[in-house]
Motif scaffolding. Structure first.
Motif, PDB file in Angstrom:
ATOM      1  N   UNK A 190     -97.222  56.644  53.409  1.00 35.29           N
ATOM      2  CA  UNK A 190     -96.595  57.490  54.529  1.00 35.29           C
ATOM      3  C   UNK A 190     -94.899  57.474  54.411  1.00 35.29           C
ATOM      4  N   UNK A 191     -94.575  56.263  54.079  1.00 33.56           N
ATOM      5  CA  UNK A 191     -93.160  56.128  53.931  1.00 33.56           C
ATOM      6  C   UNK A 191     -92.538  57.101  52.902  1.00 33.56           C
ATOM      7  N   UNK A 192     -93.342  57.038  51.828  1.00 32.06           N
ATOM      8  CA  UNK A 192     -92.652  57.982  50.722  1.00 32.06           C
ATOM      9  C   UNK A 192     -92.989  59.319  50.995  1.00 32.06           C
ATOM     10  N   UNK A 193     -93.965  59.655  51.879  1.00 32.20           N
ATOM     11  CA  UNK A 193     -94.345  61.332  52.232  1.00 32.20           C
ATOM     12  C   UNK A 193     -93.218  61.703  53.277  1.00 32.20           C
ATOM     13  N   UNK A 194     -92.669  61.047  54.191  1.00 30.32           N
ATOM     14  CA  UNK A 194     -91.879  61.268  55.261  1.00 30.32           C
ATOM     15  C   UNK A 194     -90.494  61.457  54.613  1.00 30.32           C
ATOM     16  N   UNK A 195     -90.248  60.574  53.491  1.00 28.42           N
ATOM     17  CA  UNK A 195     -89.022  60.769  52.601  1.00 28.42           C
ATOM     18  C   UNK A 195     -89.114  61.832  51.789  1.00 28.42           C
ATOM     19  N   UNK A 196     -90.126  62.255  50.999  1.00 27.23           N
ATOM     20  CA  UNK A 196     -90.172  63.631  50.264  1.00 27.23           C
ATOM     21  C   UNK A 196     -89.853  64.743  51.034  1.00 27.23           C
ATOM     22  N   UNK A 197     -90.491  64.818  52.418  1.00 29.49           N
ATOM     23  CA  UNK A 197     -90.352  65.942  53.288  1.00 29.49           C
ATOM     24  C   UNK A 197     -89.003  66.202  53.605  1.00 29.49           C
ATOM     25  N   UNK A 198     -88.340  64.960  53.990  1.00 29.57           N
ATOM     26  CA  UNK A 198     -86.683  64.903  54.196  1.00 29.57           C
ATOM     27  C   UNK A 198     -85.890  65.507  53.051  1.00 29.57           C
ATOM     28  N   UNK A 199     -86.554  65.156  51.737  1.00 29.51           N
ATOM     29  CA  UNK A 199     -85.632  65.508  50.598  1.00 29.51           C
ATOM     30  C   UNK A 199     -86.103  67.180  50.455  1.00 29.51           C
ATOM     31  N   UNK A 200     -87.128  67.560  50.741  1.00 26.26           N
ATOM     32  CA  UNK A 200     -87.361  68.938  50.593  1.00 26.26           C
ATOM     33  C   UNK A 200     -86.836  70.013  51.417  1.00 26.26           C
TER      34      UNK A 200
END
Length: 360
Positions: free
Chosen positions: A264-274
């Motif tokens: 989940x930590x990677x997921x929310x970071x990936x959405x912030x990046x996107x």
């Protein structure tokens, strides 16, 4: 630039050309390719968890003047591997009186939505499992279901501390999910689409973090709470509710909770990046510097920005003190939510004023 960016796409195309004569039917090849994609996503989740556990310990060690892992392998690189082996081989204890099936399914139900969310991450130009027209909506819908397994785990454990932890977890995640969703609305209004690739392409001139700085701040704070990380890690409390909904779990079942946390930590970071940091696109710089940055493959830019966001979340964890429960709830409903609504209003007025100015 395109040739460099397409290294992974070339590998995928080569694999497809290998499977095509082997399987014969295009549908069978598509199914096989989806299977390969699923295996790659699982590899990313498991490999990423191992790296992040080590990285978090190193970040904590640096910020608190401690050595961190430095014995098992070079600079402690194998410490997480050793811990993983220990967790897998631990005895799986099932307390008396638990609701057997609900208790068993809770960590599985937590991990499955996390895995499904990775399908819409645009790792590079064309490197996305499914580029849905409602990609951002799909992610938010999938992510919102992670509250259910925490309540399942708390209720099924036959432990009052677990039940209180599960209820606290749901209250916290629902409270912060609303401002998180509203923080993304401003970007959707600017792009006019929920498609992940369209959101990234719309940032070719300027990243949305510069056009929506308040929304980015709200997103980061709400995402910290959604992932149950300090200063919002009140799902657990050693002096109040022990380990909350995870109190009665051990061995592999506890590992799934742990794995889902880092996924989940990677997921929310990936959405912030996107959404805010331009996704796979490089820094928009003029001249030769811009060409040099554009020569770097998009998936490297995406990974670098995502890990920068992960470092930011780790920095929060080892720097800020924890909130009290009442402070946490008040901050979400009385500060973040009105701020997110105000940001939507200002964005709408700005778009209207811009269209009036250009005669649109």
């Amino acid at each position: 630039m395109k040739d460099n960016q397409d290294i992974l796409l070339t590998i995928a195309a080569t694999l497809r050309s290998f499977l095509d004569p082997l399987l014969g039917q295009p549908d069978a090849v598509d199914v096989a390719m989806y299977g390969v994609g699923l295996a790659v996503i699982l590899g990313i989740i498991f490999g990423n968890a191992v790296i992040l556990v080590w990285a978090e310990r190193k970040v904590a060690g640096y910020m608190q003047s401690r050595p961190g892992p430095n014995r098992v392998g070079p600079i402690g690189l194998l410490q997480t591997v050793a811990d993983t082996i220990k967790l897998i081989t631990k005895e799986d204890i099932r307390p008396k009186g638990v609701d057997r099936w609900v208790w068993f399914l809770a960590p599985v139900v937590l991990f499955v939505p996390t895995l499904a969310a990775y399908a819409v991450f645009p790792f590079s130009d064309g490197l996305i499992a499914v580029d849905l027209n409602i990609g951002l909506f799909y992610f938010l819908a999938i992510a919102s279901t992670v509250t259910i397994p925490f309540l399942m785990a708390g209720w099924a454990s036959n432990n009052k501390y677990s039940l209180l932890g599960g209820m606290r977890s749901v209250a916290q995640m629902v409270s912060y999910e609303i401002p998180l969703v509203f923080s993304l609305v401003g970007v959707v209004m600017l792009v006019g689409s929920l498609k992940m690739s369209s959101i990234v392409e719309a940032q070719s001139g300027i990243w949305f973090v510069f056009l929506q700085p308040v929304a980015f701040l709200i997103y980061v704070i709400a995402a910290t709470a959604e992932t149950n990380r300090t200063p919002f890690d009140l799902v657990e409390g050693e002096s109040e509710i022990v380990a909350g909904p995870m109190t009665e779990y051990s061995g592999m079942k506890w590992s799934l909770f742990f794995l889902a946390e880092y996924a989940n930590l990677f997921a929310v970071s990936a959405i912030a990046t996107t959404v805010f940091l331009g996704g796979w696109q490089p820094l928009p710089m003029p001249g030769a510097l811009g060409e040099m940055l554009a020569a770097i493959p998009g998936w490297i830019w995406f990974a670098a920005k995502t890990y920068f966001m992960i470092f930011l979340f780790m920095w929060f964890r080892w720097t800020f003190p924890r909130f009290r429960v009442d402070q946490l709830m008040a901050f979400g409903w009385k500060v973040l939510l009105p701020l997110a609504l105000a940001n939507i209003l200002v964005t709408g007025v700005g778009i209207y004023a811009y269209r009036m100015a250009i005669g649109g």
